[in-house]
Design a protein around this motif. Structure first.
Motif, PDB file in Angstrom:
ATOM      1  N   SER A  84      -8.174   8.017  -1.698  1.00  0.00           N
ATOM      2  CA  SER A  84      -7.777   6.606  -1.853  1.00  0.00           C
ATOM      3  C   SER A  84      -6.806   6.220  -2.625  1.00  0.00           C
ATOM      4  CB  SER A  84      -9.101   5.944  -2.306  1.00  0.00           C
ATOM      5  OG  SER A  84      -8.952   4.502  -2.965  1.00  0.00           O
ATOM      6  N   ALA A  85      -6.642   7.081  -3.763  1.00  0.00           N
ATOM      7  CA  ALA A  85      -5.495   6.937  -4.581  1.00  0.00           C
ATOM      8  C   ALA A  85      -4.018   7.476  -3.827  1.00  0.00           C
ATOM      9  CB  ALA A  85      -5.631   7.890  -6.187  1.00  0.00           C
ATOM     10  N   ALA A  86      -4.172   8.603  -3.427  1.00  0.00           N
ATOM     11  CA  ALA A  86      -3.143   8.831  -2.558  1.00  0.00           C
ATOM     12  C   ALA A  86      -2.359   7.854  -1.710  1.00  0.00           C
ATOM     13  CB  ALA A  86      -3.036  10.167  -2.010  1.00  0.00           C
ATOM     14  N   MET A  87      -3.290   7.422  -0.681  1.00  0.00           N
ATOM     15  CA  MET A  87      -2.692   6.208   0.189  1.00  0.00           C
ATOM     16  C   MET A  87      -2.158   4.989  -0.443  1.00  0.00           C
ATOM     17  SD  MET A  87      -3.064   8.027   3.170  1.00  0.00           S
ATOM     18  CE  MET A  87      -2.323   6.386   3.933  1.00  0.00           C
ATOM     19  N   GLN A  88      -2.970   4.709  -1.261  1.00  0.00           N
ATOM     20  CA  GLN A  88      -2.653   3.405  -2.219  1.00  0.00           C
ATOM     21  C   GLN A  88      -1.484   3.726  -2.935  1.00  0.00           C
ATOM     22  OE1 GLN A  88      -5.867   0.752  -4.163  1.00  0.00           O
ATOM     23  NE2 GLN A  88      -7.118   2.405  -3.368  1.00  0.00           N
ATOM     24  N   ASN A  89      -0.975   4.697  -3.496  1.00  0.00           N
ATOM     25  CA  ASN A  89      -0.094   5.056  -4.276  1.00  0.00           C
ATOM     26  C   ASN A  89       1.203   5.142  -3.237  1.00  0.00           C
ATOM     27  OD1 ASN A  89      -0.639   5.052  -7.019  1.00  0.00           O
ATOM     28  ND2 ASN A  89      -1.468   6.921  -6.766  1.00  0.00           N
ATOM     29  N   THR A  90       0.945   5.789  -2.116  1.00  0.00           N
ATOM     30  CA  THR A  90       2.059   5.822  -1.126  1.00  0.00           C
ATOM     31  C   THR A  90       2.429   4.396  -0.749  1.00  0.00           C
ATOM     32  OG1 THR A  90       1.347   8.065  -0.439  1.00  0.00           O
ATOM     33  CG2 THR A  90       2.737   6.831   0.946  1.00  0.00           C
ATOM     34  N   PHE A  91       1.463   3.636  -0.330  1.00  0.00           N
ATOM     35  CA  PHE A  91       1.756   2.253   0.285  1.00  0.00           C
ATOM     36  C   PHE A  91       2.574   1.514  -1.036  1.00  0.00           C
ATOM     37  CE2 PHE A  91      -1.772   2.884   3.398  1.00  0.00           C
ATOM     38  CZ  PHE A  91      -0.783   2.849   4.506  1.00  0.00           C
ATOM     39  N   PHE A  92       2.023   1.855  -2.139  1.00  0.00           N
ATOM     40  CA  PHE A  92       2.585   0.870  -3.209  1.00  0.00           C
ATOM     41  C   PHE A  92       4.143   1.534  -3.469  1.00  0.00           C
ATOM     42  CE2 PHE A  92       3.346   1.104  -7.833  1.00  0.00           C
ATOM     43  CZ  PHE A  92       3.420  -0.064  -8.230  1.00  0.00           C
ATOM     44  N   ALA A  93       4.361   2.584  -3.428  1.00  0.00           N
ATOM     45  CA  ALA A  93       5.876   3.089  -3.597  1.00  0.00           C
ATOM     46  C   ALA A  93       6.630   2.469  -2.649  1.00  0.00           C
ATOM     47  CB  ALA A  93       5.861   4.605  -3.536  1.00  0.00           C
ATOM     48  N   TRP A  94       6.174   2.626  -1.221  1.00  0.00           N
ATOM     49  CA  TRP A  94       6.902   1.909  -0.272  1.00  0.00           C
ATOM     50  C   TRP A  94       7.200   0.497  -0.552  1.00  0.00           C
ATOM     51  CZ3 TRP A  94      10.159   2.215   3.511  1.00  0.00           C
ATOM     52  CH2 TRP A  94      10.331   0.974   4.418  1.00  0.00           C
ATOM     53  N   GLY A  95       5.933  -0.281  -0.917  1.00  0.00           N
ATOM     54  CA  GLY A  95       5.998  -1.794  -1.066  1.00  0.00           C
ATOM     55  C   GLY A  95       7.166  -2.086  -2.090  1.00  0.00           C
ATOM     56  N   MET A  96       7.198  -1.292  -3.322  1.00  0.00           N
ATOM     57  CA  MET A  96       8.221  -1.585  -4.401  1.00  0.00           C
ATOM     58  C   MET A  96       9.693  -1.608  -3.667  1.00  0.00           C
ATOM     59  SD  MET A  96       6.319  -2.227  -7.149  1.00  0.00           S
ATOM     60  CE  MET A  96       5.453  -3.131  -5.716  1.00  0.00           C
ATOM     61  N   VAL A  97       9.998  -0.555  -2.822  1.00  0.00           N
ATOM     62  CA  VAL A  97      11.183  -0.365  -2.288  1.00  0.00           C
ATOM     63  C   VAL A  97      11.656  -1.498  -1.519  1.00  0.00           C
ATOM     64  CG1 VAL A  97      12.619   1.027  -0.860  1.00  0.00           C
ATOM     65  CG2 VAL A  97      11.130   2.223  -2.425  1.00  0.00           C
ATOM     66  N   VAL A  98      10.851  -1.666  -0.430  1.00  0.00           N
ATOM     67  CA  VAL A  98      11.220  -3.114   0.476  1.00  0.00           C
ATOM     68  C   VAL A  98      11.250  -4.154  -0.400  1.00  0.00           C
ATOM     69  CG1 VAL A  98      10.319  -1.686   2.527  1.00  0.00           C
ATOM     70  CG2 VAL A  98       8.681  -3.202   1.167  1.00  0.00           C
ATOM     71  N   SER A  99      10.399  -4.472  -1.460  1.00  0.00           N
ATOM     72  CA  SER A  99      10.323  -5.777  -2.256  1.00  0.00           C
ATOM     73  C   SER A  99      11.646  -5.747  -2.667  1.00  0.00           C
ATOM     74  CB  SER A  99       9.043  -5.752  -2.959  1.00  0.00           C
ATOM     75  OG  SER A  99       7.989  -5.871  -2.307  1.00  0.00           O
TER      76      SER A  99
END
Length: 245
Positions: free
Chosen positions: A165-180
């Motif tokens: 759960s933490a790994a997937m959420q952190n991955t989406f979080f990192a990508w989200g920060m980049v595109v945002s």
């Protein structure tokens, strides 16, 4: 640089506290960075949101993901990544229409309340492209506008094993920060003062990531979530009252 210096040491220390707590929780649970940090920073430096926090979030997300990258399911990433990108573009168009810092602060508080509500929902949603994409769109909208984008993905992964759960959420979080941040930069909403503040706070995030490593092996996600949600809720309430009174 002058704008950052004008904050004063007291306001900077409040920002540092917010970033430390948010980073610590993000590393352990895969959520919490924006939900905790955004409303606190909005109390003392709303003019630096969301850009400065998104810049920091990129480093936090990448650093947190690095520890659990073996638990990342790559086949689940494309749909979520695509949704997050679409949401970031839509949110940038909304951000261009926000009139002032007061309106933005109110949006931050309301999004934090929405994030808390989503985090408390106990529904189980099947993880598949048809749910990952819309969750990504909502996360992109929330994350780009306020740096609080974790709750939609947290809702999907809340019943999964803690490390996954933490790994997937952190991955989406990192990508989200980049595109945002990329979307806001294209729209001209990222300025040098945002970058300078993010750089000065980066060591705080790195210390928090380091400090969380020994605790991550012992602390269960469920045991710290109430504290994270309480802190986020209190900060959002104070922020909203500040705009009303």
């Amino acid at each position: 640089m002058a704008e950052v210096a004008a904050l004063g040491l007291g306001a900077w220390l409040v920002c540092a506290f917010a970033v430390f707590c948010g980073t610590f929780l993000q590393r352990l649970t895969g959520q919490g960075f924006g939900m905790v940090a955004a409303p606190i920073i909005a109390l003392v430096a709303p003019e630096f949101l969301p850009a400065a926090l998104l810049l920091l979030g990129t480093a936090v997300g990448l650093g947190a993901t690095a520890f659990d990258r073996g638990a990342v399911a790559r086949d689940e990433l494309p749909a979520g990544f695509a949704g997050r990108a679409v949401g970031a573009v839509l949110a940038t168009l909304i951000a261009l229409a926000l009139p002032d810092a007061a309106a933005f602060s109110a949006v931050v508080a309301l999004v934090v309340y929405l994030g808390i509500a989503l985090s408390l929902l106990g529904v189980r949603v099947e993880i598949r492209p048809a749910t990952l994409f819309p969750a990504g769109v909502v996360a992109g909208l929330m994350g780009t506008l306020t740096a609080v984008g974790a709750p939609p993905m947290a809702l999907l992964y809340q019943h999964e094993e803690q490390r996954r759960s933490a790994a997937m959420q952190n991955t989406f979080f990192a990508w989200g920060m980049v595109v945002s941040i990329a979307s806001l930069a294209v729209a001209g909403l990222v300025r040098w003062p945002h970058v300078v503040l993010a750089v000065t706070l980066l060591p705080v995030s790195l210390v928090a990531i380091r400090a969380s490593r020994p605790i991550a092996r012992r602390v269960a996600r469920a045991s710290i979530r109430p504290y994270a949600l309480t802190l986020a809720g209190l900060a959002a309430t104070v922020l909203l009252l500040k705009q009303i009174l």
